[in-house]
Design a protein around this motif. Structure first.
Motif, mmCIF file in Angstrom:
data_model
loop_
_atom_site.group_PDB
_atom_site.id
_atom_site.type_symbol
_atom_site.label_atom_id
_atom_site.label_comp_id
_atom_site.label_asym_id
_atom_site.label_seq_id
_atom_site.Cartn_x
_atom_site.Cartn_y
_atom_site.Cartn_z
ATOM 1 N N ALA A 169 0.831 -1.207 0.000
ATOM 2 C CA ALA A 169 0.000 0.000 0.000
ATOM 3 C C ALA A 169 0.867 1.258 0.000
ATOM 4 O O ALA A 169 0.580 2.214 -0.732
ATOM 5 N N ALA A 170 1.937 1.265 0.796
ATOM 6 C CA ALA A 170 2.816 2.434 0.862
ATOM 7 C C ALA A 170 3.527 2.648 -0.472
ATOM 8 O O ALA A 170 3.667 3.789 -0.931
ATOM 9 N N LEU A 171 3.958 1.565 -1.106
ATOM 10 C CA LEU A 171 4.605 1.680 -2.412
ATOM 11 C C LEU A 171 3.621 2.216 -3.450
ATOM 12 O O LEU A 171 3.958 3.107 -4.246
ATOM 13 N N ALA A 199 3.272 5.894 -2.858
ATOM 14 C CA ALA A 199 4.457 6.619 -3.345
ATOM 15 C C ALA A 199 4.377 6.796 -4.864
ATOM 16 O O ALA A 199 4.663 7.879 -5.388
ATOM 17 N N GLU A 200 3.966 5.746 -5.561
ATOM 18 C CA GLU A 200 3.843 5.831 -7.021
ATOM 19 C C GLU A 200 2.744 6.798 -7.426
ATOM 20 O O GLU A 200 2.906 7.584 -8.369
ATOM 21 N N ALA A 201 1.627 6.801 -6.708
ATOM 22 C CA ALA A 201 0.523 7.717 -7.009
ATOM 23 C C ALA A 201 0.926 9.171 -6.794
ATOM 24 O O ALA A 201 0.396 10.072 -7.436
ATOM 25 N N LEU A 202 1.891 9.392 -5.895
ATOM 26 C CA LEU A 202 2.353 10.752 -5.593
ATOM 27 C C LEU A 202 3.512 11.198 -6.481
ATOM 28 O O LEU A 202 4.067 12.278 -6.290
ATOM 29 N N GLY A 203 3.886 10.379 -7.461
ATOM 30 C CA GLY A 203 4.936 10.770 -8.389
ATOM 31 C C GLY A 203 6.247 10.035 -8.231
ATOM 32 O O GLY A 203 7.212 10.311 -8.940
ATOM 33 N N LEU A 212 11.099 1.047 2.369
ATOM 34 C CA LEU A 212 9.914 0.786 3.183
ATOM 35 C C LEU A 212 10.119 -0.561 3.878
ATOM 36 O O LEU A 212 10.631 -1.503 3.273
ATOM 37 N N TRP A 213 9.714 -0.649 5.145
ATOM 38 C CA TRP A 213 9.884 -1.902 5.891
ATOM 39 C C TRP A 213 8.619 -2.199 6.678
ATOM 40 O O TRP A 213 8.196 -1.407 7.504
ATOM 41 N N GLN A 214 8.037 -3.328 6.363
ATOM 42 C CA GLN A 214 6.855 -3.819 7.080
ATOM 43 C C GLN A 214 7.316 -4.979 7.961
ATOM 44 O O GLN A 214 7.815 -5.965 7.477
ATOM 45 N N ARG A 215 7.176 -4.825 9.263
ATOM 46 C CA ARG A 215 7.608 -5.886 10.190
ATOM 47 C C ARG A 215 6.487 -6.857 10.441
ATOM 48 O O ARG A 215 5.360 -6.602 10.395
#
Length: 116
Positions: free
Chosen positions: A75-77, A80-84, A113-116
């Motif tokens: 989701a974070a990636l 990030a892509e949606a924001l440019g 990005l790190w998801q634990r």
């Protein structure tokens, strides 16, 4: 800062030289995992990280990447892509440690990005 870095990664053209350099500069103890040619370190301030070898065919070029904790790497990636931004290294699993990915921000900086 709400989300301080959770991990740093230094990818070096000469990893042994860089491990020696940062160890002496900052007083870090670097423990090398020979199976990955990756030196793990813990800074006195408590930020964990490592120093690895750059390779011509690897996804991580020489440089520094700071990894920030997120609840969901995918989701974070996507955000990030949606924001440019753009994906630099797609998400991958680190057994027992979580999931990571690297993106480029609009200026080309590599951020992890790190998801634990």
């Amino acid at each position: 800062m709400n989300q301080p870095p959770a991990w740093f990664d230094i990818t070096a053209l000469d990893a042994n030289r860089s491990r020696e350099f940062y160890g002496q500069l900052f007083g870090w103890e670097v423990r090398v995992d020979a199976s990955m040619d990756y030196g793990l370190t813990q800074t006195p301030e408590g930020v964990a990280g490592g120093i690895g070898q750059a390779t011509e065919d690897g996804p991580h070029p020489a440089g520094l990447v700071m990894y920030f904790p997120v609840a969901d790497v995918d989701a974070a990636l996507g955000r990030a892509e949606a924001l440019g931004g753009s994906c630099a290294v797609p998400p991958w699993e680190i057994p027992g440690l979580g999931k990571m990915a690297v993106f480029r921000d609009p200026d080309g900086n590599r951020v992890g990005l790190w998801q634990r």
